[in-house]
Design a protein around this motif. Structure first.
Motif, PDB file in Angstrom:
ATOM      1  N   MET A  17      61.177  -3.747  -9.314  1.00  0.00           N
ATOM      2  CA  MET A  17      61.925  -5.004  -9.331  1.00  0.00           C
ATOM      3  C   MET A  17      61.631  -5.715 -10.647  1.00  0.00           C
ATOM      4  O   MET A  17      60.483  -6.036 -10.947  1.00  0.00           O
ATOM      5  N   LYS A  18      62.695  -5.946 -11.436  1.00  0.00           N
ATOM      6  CA  LYS A  18      62.546  -6.677 -12.698  1.00  0.00           C
ATOM      7  C   LYS A  18      63.361  -7.946 -12.609  1.00  0.00           C
ATOM      8  O   LYS A  18      64.506  -7.931 -12.160  1.00  0.00           O
ATOM      9  N   ARG A  19      62.758  -9.040 -13.032  1.00  0.00           N
ATOM     10  CA  ARG A  19      63.465 -10.324 -13.097  1.00  0.00           C
ATOM     11  C   ARG A  19      63.473 -10.797 -14.543  1.00  0.00           C
ATOM     12  O   ARG A  19      62.452 -10.736 -15.228  1.00  0.00           O
ATOM     13  N   PHE A  20      64.648 -11.267 -14.975  1.00  0.00           N
ATOM     14  CA  PHE A  20      64.819 -11.805 -16.327  1.00  0.00           C
ATOM     15  C   PHE A  20      65.442 -13.185 -16.226  1.00  0.00           C
ATOM     16  O   PHE A  20      66.237 -13.432 -15.328  1.00  0.00           O
ATOM     17  N   GLY A  21      65.104 -14.061 -17.151  1.00  0.00           N
ATOM     18  CA  GLY A  21      65.703 -15.390 -17.177  1.00  0.00           C
ATOM     19  C   GLY A  21      64.628 -16.448 -17.084  1.00  0.00           C
ATOM     20  O   GLY A  21      63.628 -16.392 -17.800  1.00  0.00           O
ATOM     21  N   SER A  22      64.827 -17.403 -16.163  1.00  0.00           N
ATOM     22  CA  SER A  22      63.847 -18.478 -16.020  1.00  0.00           C
ATOM     23  C   SER A  22      62.509 -17.946 -15.507  1.00  0.00           C
ATOM     24  O   SER A  22      61.461 -18.525 -15.746  1.00  0.00           O
ATOM     25  N   ASN A  23      62.535 -16.846 -14.766  1.00  0.00           N
ATOM     26  CA  ASN A  23      61.311 -16.163 -14.318  1.00  0.00           C
ATOM     27  C   ASN A  23      61.369 -14.721 -14.800  1.00  0.00           C
ATOM     28  O   ASN A  23      62.342 -14.030 -14.552  1.00  0.00           O
ATOM     29  N   ASN A  24      60.325 -14.267 -15.476  1.00  0.00           N
ATOM     30  CA  ASN A  24      60.255 -12.882 -15.925  1.00  0.00           C
ATOM     31  C   ASN A  24      59.110 -12.194 -15.206  1.00  0.00           C
ATOM     32  O   ASN A  24      57.983 -12.672 -15.241  1.00  0.00           O
ATOM     33  N   SER A  25      59.435 -11.099 -14.536  1.00  0.00           N
ATOM     34  CA  SER A  25      58.384 -10.348 -13.852  1.00  0.00           C
ATOM     35  C   SER A  25      58.836  -8.913 -13.638  1.00  0.00           C
ATOM     36  O   SER A  25      60.023  -8.599 -13.723  1.00  0.00           O
ATOM     37  N   LYS A  26      57.869  -8.069 -13.361  1.00  0.00           N
ATOM     38  CA  LYS A  26      58.143  -6.668 -13.041  1.00  0.00           C
ATOM     39  C   LYS A  26      57.156  -6.265 -11.956  1.00  0.00           C
ATOM     40  O   LYS A  26      55.947  -6.294 -12.173  1.00  0.00           O
ATOM     41  N   LEU A  27      57.683  -5.945 -10.775  1.00  0.00           N
ATOM     42  CA  LEU A  27      56.852  -5.500  -9.665  1.00  0.00           C
ATOM     43  C   LEU A  27      57.230  -4.074  -9.313  1.00  0.00           C
ATOM     44  O   LEU A  27      58.412  -3.719  -9.318  1.00  0.00           O
ATOM     45  N   ILE A  28      56.223  -3.267  -8.988  1.00  0.00           N
ATOM     46  CA  ILE A  28      56.461  -1.876  -8.570  1.00  0.00           C
ATOM     47  C   ILE A  28      55.958  -1.722  -7.144  1.00  0.00           C
ATOM     48  O   ILE A  28      54.824  -2.091  -6.832  1.00  0.00           O
ATOM     49  N   PHE A  29      56.832  -1.186  -6.285  1.00  0.00           N
ATOM     50  CA  PHE A  29      56.505  -0.946  -4.881  1.00  0.00           C
ATOM     51  C   PHE A  29      56.511   0.555  -4.650  1.00  0.00           C
ATOM     52  O   PHE A  29      57.519   1.215  -4.839  1.00  0.00           O
TER      53      PHE A  29
ATOM     54  N   GLY B 167      64.287 -20.299  -5.472  1.00  0.00           N
ATOM     55  CA  GLY B 167      63.392 -20.958  -6.421  1.00  0.00           C
ATOM     56  C   GLY B 167      63.418 -20.308  -7.790  1.00  0.00           C
ATOM     57  O   GLY B 167      62.597 -20.605  -8.645  1.00  0.00           O
ATOM     58  N   MET B 168      64.349 -19.402  -8.004  1.00  0.00           N
ATOM     59  CA  MET B 168      64.423 -18.678  -9.267  1.00  0.00           C
ATOM     60  C   MET B 168      65.812 -18.785  -9.886  1.00  0.00           C
ATOM     61  O   MET B 168      66.304 -17.848 -10.493  1.00  0.00           O
ATOM     62  N   ASP B 169      66.449 -19.935  -9.709  1.00  0.00           N
ATOM     63  CA  ASP B 169      67.767 -20.174 -10.272  1.00  0.00           C
ATOM     64  C   ASP B 169      67.738 -19.885 -11.766  1.00  0.00           C
ATOM     65  O   ASP B 169      66.806 -20.274 -12.459  1.00  0.00           O
ATOM     66  N   GLY B 170      68.739 -19.180 -12.258  1.00  0.00           N
ATOM     67  CA  GLY B 170      68.781 -18.841 -13.675  1.00  0.00           C
ATOM     68  C   GLY B 170      68.163 -17.496 -13.993  1.00  0.00           C
ATOM     69  O   GLY B 170      68.102 -17.105 -15.157  1.00  0.00           O
ATOM     70  N   SER B 171      67.713 -16.770 -12.972  1.00  0.00           N
ATOM     71  CA  SER B 171      67.136 -15.435 -13.171  1.00  0.00           C
ATOM     72  C   SER B 171      68.056 -14.371 -12.596  1.00  0.00           C
ATOM     73  O   SER B 171      68.776 -14.611 -11.629  1.00  0.00           O
ATOM     74  N   THR B 172      68.024 -13.199 -13.198  1.00  0.00           N
ATOM     75  CA  THR B 172      68.744 -12.033 -12.694  1.00  0.00           C
ATOM     76  C   THR B 172      67.717 -11.009 -12.237  1.00  0.00           C
ATOM     77  O   THR B 172      66.750 -10.734 -12.954  1.00  0.00           O
ATOM     78  N   THR B 173      67.926 -10.458 -11.044  1.00  0.00           N
ATOM     79  CA  THR B 173      67.017  -9.448 -10.497  1.00  0.00           C
ATOM     80  C   THR B 173      67.696  -8.087 -10.540  1.00  0.00           C
ATOM     81  O   THR B 173      68.852  -7.946 -10.140  1.00  0.00           O
ATOM     82  N   THR B 174      66.962  -7.085 -11.019  1.00  0.00           N
ATOM     83  CA  THR B 174      67.417  -5.700 -11.016  1.00  0.00           C
ATOM     84  C   THR B 174      66.429  -4.878 -10.203  1.00  0.00           C
ATOM     85  O   THR B 174      65.229  -4.914 -10.466  1.00  0.00           O
ATOM     86  N   LEU B 175      66.943  -4.173  -9.197  1.00  0.00           N
ATOM     87  CA  LEU B 175      66.129  -3.252  -8.405  1.00  0.00           C
ATOM     88  C   LEU B 175      66.494  -1.827  -8.789  1.00  0.00           C
ATOM     89  O   LEU B 175      67.665  -1.446  -8.716  1.00  0.00           O
TER      90      LEU B 175
END
Length: 138
Positions: free
Chosen positions: A65-77, A48-56
């Motif tokens: 976890m950072k997501r860039f593109g169609s969805n931008n987010s930053k989660l810390i675990f 559901g996040m086509d067009g996004s790149t995820t970096t762990l």
């Protein structure tokens, strides 16, 4: 930087007990920088996040976890800790609270191994989900 194959399985259980499982097999990149391990991959339509790149960014006891593109987010675990962040949607920003229950990292220098997370996600104090994320790296 090394090319790797990633098998990603995400499971989400909502407050009603309904379970949603997404499985993705994709190519990604693995590299080490300073004392951290990085995994980078492109999301797909399945997630559901086509067009996004995820970096762990993976450290011994913490994963960012950072997501860039169609969805931008930053989660810390981080096991036993609560982290708050904002999640940008087309409808505005949602407040997210991440509470990590389990964090297991078993990755060797050659770029093989696994990452396993179990966490609760509280969305704007209106909904809470239980989540699991398992990534196998080959």
């Amino acid at each position: 930087m090394k090319e790797v194959k990633l098998k990603i399985v995400g499971k989400q259980i909502n407050e009603d007990g309904e379970e949603n499982v997404i499985e993705l097999v994709t190519e990604g990149k693995f590299y080490k920088k300073n004392d951290s391990i990085y995994l980078v991959y492109d999301e797909s339509e399945i997630s559901g996040m086509d067009g996004s790149t995820t970096t762990l960014k993976i450290q011994d006891d913490k994963v960012m976890m950072k997501r860039f593109g169609s969805n931008n987010s930053k989660l810390i675990f981080e096991k036993g800790k609560k982290h708050k962040t904002g999640y940008q949607t087309p409808y505005g920003i949602l407040d997210l609270e991440v509470i990590t229950n389990k964090l297991n990292v078993d990755i060797v220098d050659g770029g093989k191994g696994s990452l396993s997370l179990s966490y609760r996600l509280n969305i704007s104090n209106t909904m809470e989900t239980k989540n699991e994320l398992d990534i196998d790296i080959n």
